[in-house]
Every structure is written in C-alpha cells, then in structure tokens.
Design an enzyme around this catalytic site. Structure first.
Site, PDB file in Angstrom:
ATOM      1  N   TYR A 149      46.117  63.431  22.726  1.00  0.00           N
ATOM      2  CA  TYR A 149      46.335  63.824  24.052  1.00  0.00           C
ATOM      3  C   TYR A 149      46.590  65.239  24.419  1.00  0.00           C
ATOM      4  CZ  TYR A 149      47.569  58.561  24.286  1.00  0.00           C
ATOM      5  OH  TYR A 149      47.650  57.363  24.381  1.00  0.00           O
ATOM      6  N   LEU A 152      28.770  60.107  36.571  1.00  0.00           N
ATOM      7  CA  LEU A 152      28.118  60.197  37.875  1.00  0.00           C
ATOM      8  C   LEU A 152      28.464  60.878  38.899  1.00  0.00           C
ATOM      9  CD1 LEU A 152      26.779  56.300  37.956  1.00  0.00           C
ATOM     10  CD2 LEU A 152      25.642  58.364  36.557  1.00  0.00           C
ATOM     11  N   ASN A 180      56.341  53.226  40.520  1.00  0.00           N
ATOM     12  CA  ASN A 180      56.109  52.536  39.390  1.00  0.00           C
ATOM     13  C   ASN A 180      57.453  51.653  38.658  1.00  0.00           C
ATOM     14  OD1 ASN A 180      53.549  52.839  40.017  1.00  0.00           O
ATOM     15  ND2 ASN A 180      53.165  54.285  38.334  1.00  0.00           N
TER      16      ASN A 180
HETATM   17  N1  NAP Z   1      47.101  53.566  22.397  1.00  0.00           N
HETATM   18  C1  NAP Z   1      46.242  53.742  23.118  1.00  0.00           C
HETATM   19  O1  NAP Z   1      45.015  53.834  22.639  1.00  0.00           O
HETATM   20  C2  NAP Z   1      46.194  54.124  24.426  1.00  0.00           C
HETATM   21  C3  NAP Z   1      45.126  54.368  25.350  1.00  0.00           C
HETATM   22  C4  NAP Z   1      45.031  54.840  26.630  1.00  0.00           C
HETATM   23  C5  NAP Z   1      46.196  55.149  27.191  1.00  0.00           C
HETATM   24  N2  NAP Z   1      47.519  54.872  26.541  1.00  0.00           N
HETATM   25  C6  NAP Z   1      48.789  55.422  26.847  1.00  0.00           C
HETATM   26  O2  NAP Z   1      49.007  54.441  28.006  1.00  0.00           O
HETATM   27  C7  NAP Z   1      49.105  55.427  29.179  1.00  0.00           C
HETATM   28  C8  NAP Z   1      48.881  54.743  30.474  1.00  0.00           C
HETATM   29  O3  NAP Z   1      47.389  54.565  30.372  1.00  0.00           O
HETATM   30  P1  NAP Z   1      46.332  55.167  31.446  1.00  0.00           P
HETATM   31  O4  NAP Z   1      46.964  56.408  31.791  1.00  0.00           O
HETATM   32  O5  NAP Z   1      45.148  55.245  30.835  1.00  0.00           O
HETATM   33  O6  NAP Z   1      46.397  54.233  32.630  1.00  0.00           O
HETATM   34  P2  NAP Z   1      47.592  53.550  33.858  1.00  0.00           P
HETATM   35  O7  NAP Z   1      48.592  54.154  33.813  1.00  0.00           O
HETATM   36  O8  NAP Z   1      47.144  52.218  34.020  1.00  0.00           O
HETATM   37  O9  NAP Z   1      46.863  54.409  34.995  1.00  0.00           O
HETATM   38  C9  NAP Z   1      46.726  55.648  35.471  1.00  0.00           C
HETATM   39  C10 NAP Z   1      45.895  56.039  36.531  1.00  0.00           C
HETATM   40  O10 NAP Z   1      46.486  55.263  37.594  1.00  0.00           O
HETATM   41  C11 NAP Z   1      47.106  56.231  38.778  1.00  0.00           C
HETATM   42  N3  NAP Z   1      48.271  55.635  39.110  1.00  0.00           N
HETATM   43  C12 NAP Z   1      49.437  55.431  38.767  1.00  0.00           C
HETATM   44  N4  NAP Z   1      50.335  54.748  39.186  1.00  0.00           N
HETATM   45  C13 NAP Z   1      49.820  54.510  40.452  1.00  0.00           C
HETATM   46  C14 NAP Z   1      50.309  53.809  41.682  1.00  0.00           C
HETATM   47  N5  NAP Z   1      51.378  53.565  41.799  1.00  0.00           N
HETATM   48  N6  NAP Z   1      49.216  53.759  42.813  1.00  0.00           N
HETATM   49  C15 NAP Z   1      48.064  54.304  42.500  1.00  0.00           C
HETATM   50  N7  NAP Z   1      47.430  55.066  41.599  1.00  0.00           N
HETATM   51  C16 NAP Z   1      48.521  55.092  40.365  1.00  0.00           C
HETATM   52  C17 NAP Z   1      47.091  57.561  38.015  1.00  0.00           C
HETATM   53  O11 NAP Z   1      46.681  58.369  38.951  1.00  0.00           O
HETATM   54  P3  NAP Z   1      47.865  59.749  39.341  1.00  0.00           P
HETATM   55  O12 NAP Z   1      48.135  60.434  38.031  1.00  0.00           O
HETATM   56  O13 NAP Z   1      46.774  60.526  40.091  1.00  0.00           O
HETATM   57  O14 NAP Z   1      49.047  59.294  40.279  1.00  0.00           O
HETATM   58  C18 NAP Z   1      46.126  57.567  36.911  1.00  0.00           C
HETATM   59  O15 NAP Z   1      44.709  57.746  37.646  1.00  0.00           O
HETATM   60  C19 NAP Z   1      48.559  56.658  28.880  1.00  0.00           C
HETATM   61  O16 NAP Z   1      49.000  57.736  29.788  1.00  0.00           O
HETATM   62  C20 NAP Z   1      48.786  56.818  27.397  1.00  0.00           C
HETATM   63  O17 NAP Z   1      50.218  57.632  27.234  1.00  0.00           O
HETATM   64  C21 NAP Z   1      47.388  54.831  25.142  1.00  0.00           C
END
Ligand code: NAP
Length: 407
Positions: A46, A207, A262
């Site tokens: 990251y 897109l 959250n």
């Molecule tokens: N181990 C792995 O392979 C792997 C893969 C992917 C991710 N991860 C880890 O998991 C974490 C979370 O996954 P992710 O970042 O892909 O997805 P996520 O946390 O499920 O979603 C993040 C997205 O949701 C938005 N968001 C967050 N809270 C919100 C709310 N209350 N209302 C509306 N929108 C909201 C954020 O936008 P804003 O920032 O604009 O609020 C961001 O665009 C990552 O940051 C990483 O640390 C691990």
C-alpha cells in the site's frame, strides 16, 4: 471483555489504510487514532507504512495513545520473491520505515503459487522467517491473508506458531463460507477486508463512470430496509454483521465523520432474523477481487512482459487456457479468473490493443459457455469494461449486451 476487543485482544474494528498516502493520509490516520481506532492495517504494497508509522509516533509523542494500546498490522509484499530471508528482511524493512520497535501482527499478504510443490516450500519458508521474527520479539503475532483452504492445510502442517488470522475479502454478499468454516474450525480469526459492499472500483477507474449492478441493487433493497429499522447506515449494518459473525472488519475512510460512524456500532445488536436476511445476500461481487493464485500469475506475467521474455500473444493464449481450466472448476473460481485477467489487460495495453485482446478473449468465453446465460453475463461484464470505444455492432455476438437490470 473490552467491547472494542475480541477474545484474542484484537480491537474489533480495524482501520484500513489502502490509498491513505502522503500528508493527507497521515492526517487521516492521526484522526482515526484520535477518534478511537486502535487497530491499524497497512501493507508493504500500500505504500502507507511510512504514513502509519508517522501517525502512530505522533499520537504516542502527544500522549493521545500508548503504543501498548495499539494493534498494528503489516504484510509482506507478495510481489517479490518470498522465502525465509526475504520474510526477515521484509519485517526489518517495515519496522524501519514505520520507525517502530515491533508490530502486533504481520501477514503473508498472498499465498505463493509457484508451480509444482514449490509454493508449499516458499509459503513454509516465508512463514518460518516470520516465526523467527516473533522469537526475536519484532512481531507479537503472525498470520496470513487471502489464503485458501489448501494453502492453510499445507501451512498448518509445519507452522510452529499458529496463524492468528487469515485476512480475507468478506462481506454479506461475499461470505466465503467454506473458508470461514475452515478457519473457525482451526481457530484462525477471519479479518474482513473490504467489508463494505463496494461499488465497482475497477469499472469506475477504467471508464470514468459508474456502472451499477447487483451490488447496488442489493444495497438498496435489503440493506436499506435493515438500516432503517436500526437507524444505522448500511456501512454500520455491514460492520455489525461482520462483528456478530466473529470477524474483525477492517474499514478504510479518509472522512472524519465516517470514521466516527464506522466505529459507532456497539450500541445495537442485529437480531437473528436480520442476520439471516443479510446472510441471504450471499452471492458474489460483480467484480470480485483477484483470487490469490491468478493474481500471482498475472504479476509473474507482467514481470515477464516487462523483461520482454515473453510476447503478448503467447501470454494471452496461456492465460486463456488457464482461465478455461478454472472455468471448468467452478463458477466461483472462473469469475475470479475472468476478472483477474482484466488488470493485466488494463496495465499493458492502449485502447487499440484492448480491442485486440477483447476479440481474442471472446472465443474462449464462447467455447466454455456456448450460448448460455453465464456466457452472456461474463461477456457483458467484459464488454462493459472495454467497449466504450468499440461500437456494439462491431462485435457480432448475436446476444443482447445489456441485461435488464441495467436498462
Ligand atoms: N489483505 C488484502 O488483500 C486486502 C485487500 C484490500 C483491502 N485490505 C485492507 O482492508 C481495508 C478496507 O478495504 P477497502 O479499503 O478496500 O474497502 P472498505 O473499507 O470496505 O471501503 C472503503 C471505501 O468505502 C468508503 N467508506 C468508508 N466508510 C464509509 C461510510 N461510512 N459511508 C460511505 N462510504 C464509506 C471509503 O471512502 P472515503 O475514504 O471517501 O470515506 C472508501 O471508498 C483496506 O484499507 C486495507 O487496509 C486488505
């Protein structure tokens, strides 16, 4: 038990740092800690280890939190060769970049998938390197990420230190039940990455516009109904669903209000009926993330392309064959593979080449799925990604390109 921690002392809601790079990222992480997050997730890939370290040190220096109250995770970059020495070097490098003495958890980000039984050896050696770092007190716990049951089976044969977690993609629409059951049985905690039901990042990126599908539909119908009932947002409902399932959700946001939102999930409980309703959402994301195996393969081929040791046509044929094989295995894997293929195309082609790849890929799909719905579905998704510049009539597939739900 502290409401914010589970039995293994892991703060239940983790804060993700993917995309929280630079100054804004540091500020967001400091805000998260100030607002009560104690579990911070980063990874070598990251490029946010520096930001996490900087934010954590700032918070400690300013008496906002003590180091012992934080739970910090990082992960070894799977896109480099991995093994015993590499694992030790990775941990040393993470600690150096973060400016910290130890980490609470370190994961193998993706399983290795070298051919034959080489992957078993490499995963074992990498894990041994991490075990050594636990013995040297550089790490408190170790674990894995994106491991499937066969990877875990193999690892558990030799692991001297039990993997604390398997961090995997989990949400109400992507429940990975078999893998979760396996982890539960083996006492491995499932951390849920991307627990929010998320829009089509990949499509948006390519897109520059949104394409909604089943995810948003589900969001509207079921999540909204439950959200209203509890007076909580759909994200809070999803986070709570994870917690009640025993998972540790990792959520990322750069927005202060959303950080508060959250974390504000400890004043209600979903009743069994609603849990069941959420369980019933289990399907698959339209664009699931890449399965570990195919992801590694794609990376390997990207490397080869860069080194110019293979040519694109050959690579395409090879990958096509691989996808075919996976498609025969199960729908789950085929979906993964199909979309795993996309980043490869995305990164390596201009628009004209994309057209070329698309035309090459269609016969593979056709052969596998003949003329049935699934084929149309896959093709539709593929075309959604690439066709904006390719006119409908130029692809003489004889099928309807836009499913009803998108009309
Ligand atoms: N181990 C792995 O392979 C792997 C893969 C992917 C991710 N991860 C880890 O998991 C974490 C979370 O996954 P992710 O970042 O892909 O997805 P996520 O946390 O499920 O979603 C993040 C997205 O949701 C938005 N968001 C967050 N809270 C919100 C709310 N209350 N209302 C509306 N929108 C909201 C954020 O936008 P804003 O920032 O604009 O609020 C961001 O665009 C990552 O940051 C990483 O640390 C691990």
């Amino acid at each position: 038990m502290d409401i914010m921690k589970n039995d293994s002392n892991i703060p239940i809601v983790g804060f993700g740092t993917l995309n929280l790079n630079g100054k804004d990222g540091i500020e967001a992480i400091i805000n998260a800690i100030k607002l009560g997050y104690r579990h911070i997730d980063t990874a070598q890939t990251y490029n946010t280890e520096y930001e996490v370290g900087k934010a954590v040190r700032y918070c400690i220096d300013n008496n906002i939190v003590q180091r012992k109250d934080l739970f910090i995770t990082s992960k070894i970059d799977p896109h480099r060769p991995i093994g015993y020495n590499e694992a030790i070097n990775a941990v040393n490098s993470s600690l150096e970049i973060m400016g910290l003495d130890y980490l609470d958890l370190y994961l193998i980000h993706y399983p290795n998938i070298a051919p034959g039984s080489e992957w078993k050896k490499l995963n074992r050696l990498t894990y041994e390197g991490l075990e050594e770092c636990v013995n040297n007190k550089k790490l408190k716990n170790i674990g894995v990420s994106n491991f499937m049951t066969h990877h875990l089976d193999e690892l558990l044969k030799t692991a001297k230190i039990h993997p604390l977690v398997n961090q995997i993609h989990l949400s109400p629409i992507w429940q990975q039940k078999e893998l979760v059951d396996y982890c539960n049985k083996k006492n491995i905690i499932c951390c849920a990455w991307s627990p929010r039901i998320r829009p089509f990042d990949i499509v948006e990126n390519i897109l520059g516009r949104k394409v909604y599908g089943e995810i948003e539909d589900l969001n509207n119908i079921i999540l909204n109904e439950i959200s209203k009932k509890y007076d909580k947002s759909s994200t809070q409902i999803t986070i709570k669903w994870c917690i009640q399932k025993g998972f540790v959700p990792i959520v990322k946001t750069s927005d202060k209000q959303r950080m508060v939102e959250n974390l504000n999930v400890f004043d209600f409980m979903l009743d069994n009926q609603d849990i069941k309703k959420l369980d019933s959402l289990n399907s698959r994301p339209v664009f699931p993330d890449i399965a570990p195996d195919i992801s590694y393969t794609i990376w390997a081929y990207q490397q080869k392309l860069q080194e110019k040791t293979i040519d694109k046509k050959w690579m395409l044929k090879f990958l096509g064959l691989q996808i075919l094989t996976y498609m025969r295995k199960s729908e789950f894997e085929s979906n993964y593979c199909l979309f795993g293929f996309i980043p490869l195309i995305k990164t390596k082609t201009d628009k004209n080449k994309t057209k070329y790849y698309l035309f090459n890929f269609i016969p593979i799909l056709k052969k596998v799925h003949k003329n049935d719905q699934k084929y149309k579905y896959y093709l539709f998704n593929l075309i959604q990604l690439f066709t904006l510049k390719i006119k409908k009539e130029t692809i003489n597939t004889g099928i309807e390109l836009v499913p009803n739900y998108l009309k």
